[in-house]
Design a protein around this motif. Structure first.
Motif, PDB file in Angstrom:
ATOM      1  N   MET A   1     -22.779 -15.101   8.504  1.00 58.30           N
ATOM      2  CA  MET A   1     -23.100 -13.786   7.715  1.00 58.30           C
ATOM      3  C   MET A   1     -21.786 -12.885   7.894  1.00 58.30           C
ATOM      4  SD  MET A   1     -25.071 -11.641   6.516  1.00 58.30           S
ATOM      5  CE  MET A   1     -26.577 -12.830   6.666  1.00 58.30           C
ATOM      6  N   GLY A 404     -20.568 -15.455  15.487  1.00 59.26           N
ATOM      7  CA  GLY A 404     -20.932 -14.106  15.592  1.00 59.26           C
ATOM      8  C   GLY A 404     -22.778 -13.874  15.839  1.00 59.26           C
ATOM      9  N   ALA A 464     -22.467 -19.453  13.420  1.00 63.87           N
ATOM     10  CA  ALA A 464     -21.118 -20.420  13.871  1.00 63.87           C
ATOM     11  C   ALA A 464     -20.393 -21.042  12.873  1.00 63.87           C
ATOM     12  CB  ALA A 464     -21.203 -21.276  15.134  1.00 63.87           C
ATOM     13  N   GLY A 465     -19.015 -21.044  13.251  1.00 63.71           N
ATOM     14  CA  GLY A 465     -18.022 -22.149  12.250  1.00 63.71           C
ATOM     15  C   GLY A 465     -18.084 -23.532  12.921  1.00 63.71           C
TER      16      GLY A 465
HETATM   17  P1  ATP Z   1     -13.640 -13.426  10.311  1.00 65.51           P
HETATM   18  O1  ATP Z   1     -13.881 -11.808  10.483  1.00 65.51           O
HETATM   19  O2  ATP Z   1     -12.811 -14.242  11.374  1.00 65.51           O
HETATM   20  O3  ATP Z   1     -12.965 -13.578   8.740  1.00 65.51           O
HETATM   21  P2  ATP Z   1     -16.542 -13.529   9.659  1.00 65.51           P
HETATM   22  O4  ATP Z   1     -16.814 -12.597  10.750  1.00 65.51           O
HETATM   23  O5  ATP Z   1     -16.315 -12.837   8.554  1.00 65.51           O
HETATM   24  O6  ATP Z   1     -15.074 -14.170  10.449  1.00 65.51           O
HETATM   25  P3  ATP Z   1     -18.795 -14.644   9.600  1.00 65.51           P
HETATM   26  O7  ATP Z   1     -19.284 -14.155   8.235  1.00 65.51           O
HETATM   27  O8  ATP Z   1     -19.664 -14.002  10.657  1.00 65.51           O
HETATM   28  O9  ATP Z   1     -17.413 -14.779   9.735  1.00 65.51           O
HETATM   29  O10 ATP Z   1     -19.081 -16.536   9.411  1.00 65.51           O
HETATM   30  C1  ATP Z   1     -19.842 -16.887  10.787  1.00 65.51           C
HETATM   31  C2  ATP Z   1     -18.599 -18.028  11.298  1.00 65.51           C
HETATM   32  O11 ATP Z   1     -18.171 -18.701  10.098  1.00 65.51           O
HETATM   33  C3  ATP Z   1     -17.538 -17.227  11.878  1.00 65.51           C
HETATM   34  O12 ATP Z   1     -17.801 -17.002  13.202  1.00 65.51           O
HETATM   35  C4  ATP Z   1     -16.520 -18.460  11.586  1.00 65.51           C
HETATM   36  O13 ATP Z   1     -16.549 -19.392  12.765  1.00 65.51           O
HETATM   37  C5  ATP Z   1     -16.775 -19.084  10.503  1.00 65.51           C
HETATM   38  N1  ATP Z   1     -15.838 -18.430   9.255  1.00 65.51           N
HETATM   39  C6  ATP Z   1     -15.924 -17.554   8.640  1.00 65.51           C
HETATM   40  N2  ATP Z   1     -14.811 -17.644   7.915  1.00 65.51           N
HETATM   41  C7  ATP Z   1     -14.187 -18.559   8.062  1.00 65.51           C
HETATM   42  C8  ATP Z   1     -12.752 -19.154   7.436  1.00 65.51           C
HETATM   43  N3  ATP Z   1     -12.313 -18.536   6.558  1.00 65.51           N
HETATM   44  N4  ATP Z   1     -12.354 -20.353   7.692  1.00 65.51           N
HETATM   45  C9  ATP Z   1     -13.116 -21.026   8.884  1.00 65.51           C
HETATM   46  N5  ATP Z   1     -14.376 -20.591   9.478  1.00 65.51           N
HETATM   47  C10 ATP Z   1     -14.597 -19.423   9.160  1.00 65.51           C
END
Ligand code: ATP
Length: 599
Positions: A1, A404, A464-465
């Motif tokens: 998200m 997150g 999670a990623g």
């Molecule tokens: P970040 O702040 O590092 O860009 P985010 O808070 O935007 O991440 P979320 O939208 O919460 O990330 O996505 C959930 C999970 O997806 C993240 O915790 C991460 O593990 C994974 N993720 C997000 N963006 C990427 C990316 N560009 N490459 C690899 N994994 C990602």
């Protein structure tokens, strides 16, 4: 998200090596150790960098992770998983699915949970109705600020550039716009870099020496006016900023928003009417199917919908190996609950998700649960915590997000029902007094037939990623220790201490020699493992010590050797990867024994 995208920038120490995209920041610039503002860069930092380099090299050498389209120079921000990597990643997905979907049942409640619950799986399409992204906020808000350098043709994320103000009196050259040196000399300039961590200051000093023609042993001549500051603090003074690869100030364009969603078109016509987006997260697939799942399955609030799938973000600066990619996989779960119970569920999921990483081998000192400050929270969120890992490409004491866990209130279901919500959580109106982006108009509330109450459920989302998690498990598993070779001499060995559930190959079978019926017996055991569905490898090449090393390096937890005694008493040697202990067990029992250990 999507959460607020203002998390600390990560070091550009491990960018993708890419020749196919020219507007990228140069790889590994200024990586050498040195001093920053009088502080010696710690050995720990160098060790961490070296460790990460070894992990990246191992991933390529043994077929875990390759750069996408490598033979054409690579495609920045895209990665391929090789034969072992694909098994490891499947095991990560499987471990998550087992814990999030299969293990939960309202009749078998987890004692730590407020009550029993169900979680069901779903798999939704990557391209969804464009309205989904307008209503969710991604269309308007999912953007990073970036600046372009007119001189070096580089493109940078605003918050990834930092620098130090310096008195420009030493400047020998006129500015880019032709202003004579005498005039610009009265001003301060911001000398910038994209290098992060302790190496940033060193990189800036080196740049300043070059720019002002100062020898490296005369850095005291540099008249610094500030400590490190982010470029975000200097957007009104861009005419005095020397961009990370420029030779004069004033070459950066004003910051502009860069939407991270990849655009595409559906159908034959490439018109605005046919514009669609590759999903930047899997979560919206769960929200728009909330009613379908409620109507078609025997779920009752509280319950969750889980999905694993690809997401795409056109990250401006993909870097740190697979950590920040443009195509990646997410493992997300939306948990729908009673508003009055939601905080209890938020705490529950935050703690439970932390335990998952620990149970699969991540040491507690390398994990961090970071509650967001109020100022960091997205406007709809009343609580968010990041689960973070001490990746070796970060400085000591820094952590990068793995997952997150967010309390999202009723933001998503209400938005998809009524229309995009504004900061006060009212439907955002356009200039014509109508909703700016209309929702579906469908009722996404829930009727509890036991309490006879109707409400819009609140959502707790652990997101999670999969790639970041896989990378964290690889980093955590990488060890160098000592083990005896065939002559009993201690040698350094590389070993991946992966949790057996995650290990790509669970067991290896070796005949000690290639005669006396040993290969035939080993093949028989090998087949028994295959029949039991346990990933097994057979290896009869090279000395036994070398074969052990090959298996240690890819994280195989157990090796079985068929030797002379096997032919006499039917026992085999079972060797443990971590303890190096060797025990003899009956060949007829070894498959069951390993199957039990894997449960
Ligand atoms: P970040 O702040 O590092 O860009 P985010 O808070 O935007 O991440 P979320 O939208 O919460 O990330 O996505 C959930 C999970 O997806 C993240 O915790 C991460 O593990 C994974 N993720 C997000 N963006 C990427 C990316 N560009 N490459 C690899 N994994 C990602």
């Amino acid at each position: 998200m999507m959460t607020q995208r203002t998390v600390f920038p990560l070091a550009a120490k491990f960018p993708t090596i890419c020749t196919s995209e020219i507007a990228e920041i140069p790889a590994g610039a200024g990586r050498s150790a040195g001093t920053i503002q009088g502080t010696q860069i710690s050995m720990a930092s160098q060790e961490r960098t070296a460790r990460m380099e070894k992990i990246v090299a191992l991933c390529k050498r043994r077929g875990f992770i390759f750069q996408s389209s490598e033979i054409y120079g690579g495609q920045n921000g895209f990665w391929d998983y090789g034969p072992l990597g694909v098994e490891l990643k499947r095991n990560v997905r499987q471990a998550w699915w087992q814990d999030m979907v299969i293990a939960n049942d309202p009749m078998l409640p987890d004692p730590a949970a407020p009550c029993g619950f169900n979680i069901v799986g779903i798999e939704t399409s990557i391209i969804m109705h464009p309205q989904v992204w307008k209503v969710s906020g991604h269309y308007d808000l999912f953007a990073d600020k970036m600046v372009d350098c007119r001189e070096a043709k580089g493109r940078y994320r605003l918050d990834h550039v930092k620098g130090r103000w310096i008195n420009a009196a030493l400047a020998q050259k006129p500015a880019a716009d032709g202003t004579p040196a005498a005039q610009v000399a009265a001003e301060d300039w911001l000398v910038t870099t994209t290098v992060d961590g302790p190496e940033a200051g060193d990189a800036i000093t080196k740049r300043a020496c070059k720019l002002f023609g100062v020898k490296s042993n005369e850095t005291h001549k540099l008249a610094w006016k500030s400590e490190l500051v982010s470029l975000t603090t200097a957007t009104e003074q861009l005419d005095r900023v020397i961009a990370p690869e420029a030779t004069a100030p004033g070459t950066l364009t004003p910051p502009r928003d860069f939407n991270l969603m990849f655009e595409t078109y559906t159908g034959a016509l490439q018109s605005d009417d046919n514009k669609a987006f590759l999903r930047p997260e899997t979560a919206q697939g769960m929200f728009v199917n909330f009613k379908n799942v409620c109507d078609s399955s025997r779920v009752r609030v509280p319950f969750g919908i889980a999905q694993i799938g690809k997401s795409f973000r056109n990250e401006i600066t993909p870097r740190n190996f697979t950590f920040r990619s443009r195509e990646f996989e997410q493992m997300e779960m939306e948990f729908f609950c009673q508003p009055s119970e939601s905080f209890k569920w938020y705490s529950y999921w935050r703690d439970r998700r932390m335990k998952w990483y620990a149970a699969l081998g991540i040491k507690s000192e390398n994990l961090l649960l970071r509650e967001h400050h109020n100022s960091e929270l997205a406007h709809y969120s009343v609580g968010t915590a990041d689960i973070e890992y001490a990746f070796p490409f970060l400085d000591e004491g820094e952590y990068g997000e793995l997952e997150g866990v967010a309390h999202r209130g009723d933001f998503d279901l209400r938005s998809h029902s009524e229309g995009k919500l504004d900061k006060s959580l009212n439907v955002e109106m356009g200039p014509d007094g109508q909703p700016k982006y209309r929702g579906s108009g469908k009722d996404l509330s829930y009727f509890d037939d036991q309490t006879r109450e109707r409400f819009v459920p609140h959502v707790i989302e652990p997101a999670a990623g999969c790639d970041r998690t896989t990378l964290a498990f690889l980093c955590e598993a990488y060890h160098e220790d000592e083990a005896p070779d065939d002559k009993g001499v201690m040698q350094t060995r590389v070993v991946l201490r992966l949790h057996p559930k995650l290990a790509p190959v669970k067991v290896a079978i070796f005949p000690l020699i290639k005669k006396d019926g040993q290969p035939e017996k080993a093949l028989e055991i090998y087949k028994a493992f295959k029949d039991a569905g346990i990933n097994v490898q057979y290896d009869a090449q090279a000395a036994i010590g070398k074969r052990y090393r090959r298996m240690d390096e890819i994280g195989t937890p157990w090796c079985i050797t068929v030797d002379g005694d096997t032919m006499k008493d039917g026992t085999v040697t079972l060797r443990d990867r971590d303890t190096l202990e060797q025990i003899r067990v009956p060949a007829s029992e070894v498959v069951d024994l390993i199957a039990k250990r894997l449960r």
